[in-house]
Scaffold this motif. Sequence first.
Motif, short mmCIF file in Angstrom:
data_model
loop_
_atom_site.label_atom_id
_atom_site.label_comp_id
_atom_site.label_asym_id
_atom_site.label_seq_id
_atom_site.Cartn_x
_atom_site.Cartn_y
_atom_site.Cartn_z
N GLY A 293 51.12 1.87 31.56
CA GLY A 293 52.57 1.90 31.37
C GLY A 293 52.85 1.67 29.91
N GLY A 334 52.15 3.44 26.33
CA GLY A 334 53.46 4.11 26.44
C GLY A 334 54.42 3.67 25.33
N ASP A 335 54.30 2.42 24.92
CA ASP A 335 55.16 1.91 23.85
C ASP A 335 54.98 2.69 22.54
OD1 ASP A 335 56.66 -0.01 25.02
OD2 ASP A 335 55.57 -1.72 24.21
N HIS A 361 60.03 13.48 25.77
CA HIS A 361 58.62 13.37 26.19
C HIS A 361 58.16 14.67 26.85
CE1 HIS A 361 57.59 9.18 25.48
NE2 HIS A 361 58.72 8.76 26.02
N TYR A 413 52.50 13.76 18.25
CA TYR A 413 52.62 13.22 19.62
C TYR A 413 51.26 13.32 20.32
CZ TYR A 413 54.79 12.55 24.27
OH TYR A 413 55.14 12.07 25.51
N LEU A 447 52.81 5.74 33.83
CA LEU A 447 52.41 6.85 32.94
C LEU A 447 51.72 8.03 33.62
CD1 LEU A 447 50.99 5.76 29.46
CD2 LEU A 447 52.98 7.15 30.00
N GLN A 450 53.95 10.62 34.78
CA GLN A 450 54.93 11.20 33.86
C GLN A 450 54.36 12.28 32.96
OE1 GLN A 450 55.80 7.30 32.72
NE2 GLN A 450 57.83 7.25 33.57
N ASN A 451 53.03 12.33 32.79
CA ASN A 451 52.50 13.23 31.77
C ASN A 451 51.10 13.74 32.14
OD1 ASN A 451 51.47 14.31 29.32
ND2 ASN A 451 52.92 13.07 28.16
N1 LIG Z 1 56.62 11.88 29.82
C1 LIG Z 1 56.09 10.80 29.22
N2 LIG Z 1 54.98 10.91 28.48
C2 LIG Z 1 54.40 9.85 27.89
N3 LIG Z 1 54.91 8.61 27.97
C3 LIG Z 1 56.03 8.43 28.68
C4 LIG Z 1 56.69 9.51 29.33
N4 LIG Z 1 57.79 9.02 29.95
C5 LIG Z 1 57.81 7.68 29.70
N5 LIG Z 1 56.76 7.33 28.94
C6 LIG Z 1 56.38 5.99 28.49
O1 LIG Z 1 55.97 5.24 29.65
C7 LIG Z 1 56.26 3.86 29.47
C8 LIG Z 1 56.85 3.28 30.76
O2 LIG Z 1 55.84 3.20 31.72
P1 LIG Z 1 56.09 2.49 33.12
O3 LIG Z 1 54.79 2.37 33.81
O4 LIG Z 1 57.17 3.23 33.83
O5 LIG Z 1 56.68 1.08 32.67
P2 LIG Z 1 56.09 -0.41 32.67
O6 LIG Z 1 54.85 -0.47 31.83
O7 LIG Z 1 57.21 -1.18 32.03
O8 LIG Z 1 55.85 -0.76 34.10
C9 LIG Z 1 57.21 3.77 28.29
O9 LIG Z 1 56.54 3.12 27.23
C10 LIG Z 1 57.54 5.23 27.93
O10 LIG Z 1 57.54 5.42 26.55
#
Ligand SMILES: Nc1ncnc2c1ncn2[C@@H]1O[C@H](COP(=O)(O)OP(=O)(O)O)[C@@H](O)[C@H]1O
Length: 549
Positions: A293, A334-335, A361, A413, A447, A450-451
């Motif tokens: 994440g 992700g950050d 993203h 990216y 993550l 999402q990707n």
């Molecule tokens: N499509 C994407 N591709 C890459 N990173 C992403 C995408 N969408 C969101 N993120 C990143 O994913 C992270 C959130 O992950 P998540 O697992 O939902 O949260 P957490 O770690 O707070 O539980 C954020 O840092 C965000 O930047």
Amino acid sequence: MKKYAIGVDFGTESGRVVLVDVATGEVAGTHSTQYKHGVITETLPHKQKKLKNSTALQHPQDYLDVLETSIPRVLEDSGVSKDDIVGIGIDFTSCTILPVDEQLTPLCFQEKWKDEPHAWVKLWKHHAAQPEADTINQLASESNEEWLKRYGGKISSEWMLPKILEIIHDREELYHEAALFLEAADWLTSLMVGEVKRNSCSAGYKGMWHKQEGYVRKEFLKRLHPLMENIYETKLSGEVVPIGSKAGELTEEFAAKIGLKPKTPVAIGIIDAHAAVPGAGVTAPGSMVMVMGTSTCHMLLSTKEEFVEGISGVVEDGIIPGYYGYEAGQAAVGDIFAWFVKELVPGYVEREAEAKNLSIHQYLEQKASTLPPGSKGLLALDWHNGNRTPLVDANLSGLLVGLTLNTKPEEIYRALIESTAFGTRLIIESFENAGIEINELVACGGLPHQNEMLMQIYADVTARPIKIASNKITSAIGAAMFGAVAAGSKLGGYDTIEEAAANMAKLKDKVFYPKQDHVEKYNLYYEEYKKLVNYFGRGTNNVMKKIKN
Ligand SMILES: Nc1ncnc2c1ncn2[C@@H]1O[C@H](COP(=O)(O)OP(=O)(O)O)[C@@H](O)[C@H]1O
Ligand SMILES: O=C(CO)[C@H](O)[C@H](O)COP(=O)(O)O
């Protein structure tokens, strides 16, 4: 008749309850309750006095509200009867601790202490105990404490001993007043079953407990502070119960509060990232679980206890009973992508993404997927929030090399994503160098959902197949599995976590397999990445920190 287990996942901002069909792992309902007081960083709810820097507190009532609100709601919404709940398990962010009195009432609930910040819950991300952590690390390395090696050579300011030492330094009177300091997971479990139980996962990873050797030796504790000498027999007393055990049964009083039947079996608690391991179906060595994440936790099982460079910890019975559980991590993943998207993406990219009805993203992923491995000669170091494993250095900063006047945002990216994959490969190599095998990767967290390009890059860089958990609530599902195990097969649950995971864990059908031509290209890039790691992160070269400071 269908039987269900309840898993409760306590996060940083909210708690989520999930109701899981014990036989199939199907999710019959979920409900989240946001913490009313959130993360308290500026002032306490009753008092307008500024809190000291790096403070992160919470209100214990918020945790009780999760149980009292979300459990009845999940039952009501799903139509499942409390008679069909075989067991309940909780997982919690850690190290999150609070001082309580003899009756397990948090000191911050008392009139006398409600205005004292140290009487409140210290959340895992409370970093005000860094001076105490520095002292512990310095003294421990001077006296060559064996246990330090189990934590990669350094303990964190987030953990139990620094947090308690901070209380002794700042408000000794409160230290004397507290009957116990408890992990929030253990506080809730103890309230549920009516007696104090500590879980071996939090005790091991955050409380310096070792199954064979017990806790840190007294001479060392006394050097930290005379009041610490007997802390494990006094303020940290209580049976340490292995993960996968039953903590007890719901008391009449607690059952009434949360709408469940008295005597419902309750599992011993576990840390959130650790619950995700069986949640993702992993109960044996060889598969590394990546909880991906904002940051990534790397979790692994082994039959051996080895000292691995820069890991967060190795704990016997820490994740799955009978195995040594390892935790390593990357401080930002992700950050890093969030930072790039928010701070550096030009307006034209935002407009193009909007025109295609995609998030930035998604748009960058679409464009970057057509690029070759190596992002046209770009190479980055993923240290934007320091490096956790293997270097354990929060002061390191990120790096990008290979820029030209033609470099495009999608290339950067992709290079940033590749750098985090190289960071994961470095962690894998640290384990392999210590003789611990990793054959496949299983990804969970937000993550991987999402990707897809990111997951393919990870498979190519690590040259390993990657499986993906079927949903984002893997920790809560893992907690529910432990609830089913607390019940045992006679009551409709399972006798082992292995059986529970085999039946209840769900993975996506799609597996990301490494593409051989990409693997070969990434091998070359990875060698260059390691040179940067060695140049900027190891040895006597301090250039990154010198420039930063
Ligand atoms: N499509 C994407 N591709 C890459 N990173 C992403 C995408 N969408 C969101 N993120 C990143 O994913 C992270 C959130 O992950 P998540 O697992 O939902 O949260 P957490 O770690 O707070 O539980 C954020 O840092 C965000 O930047
Ligand atoms: O230290 C940890 C695991 O050992 C976690 O990072 C901590 O519990 C916070 O997790 P999250 O951000 O997922 O709530």
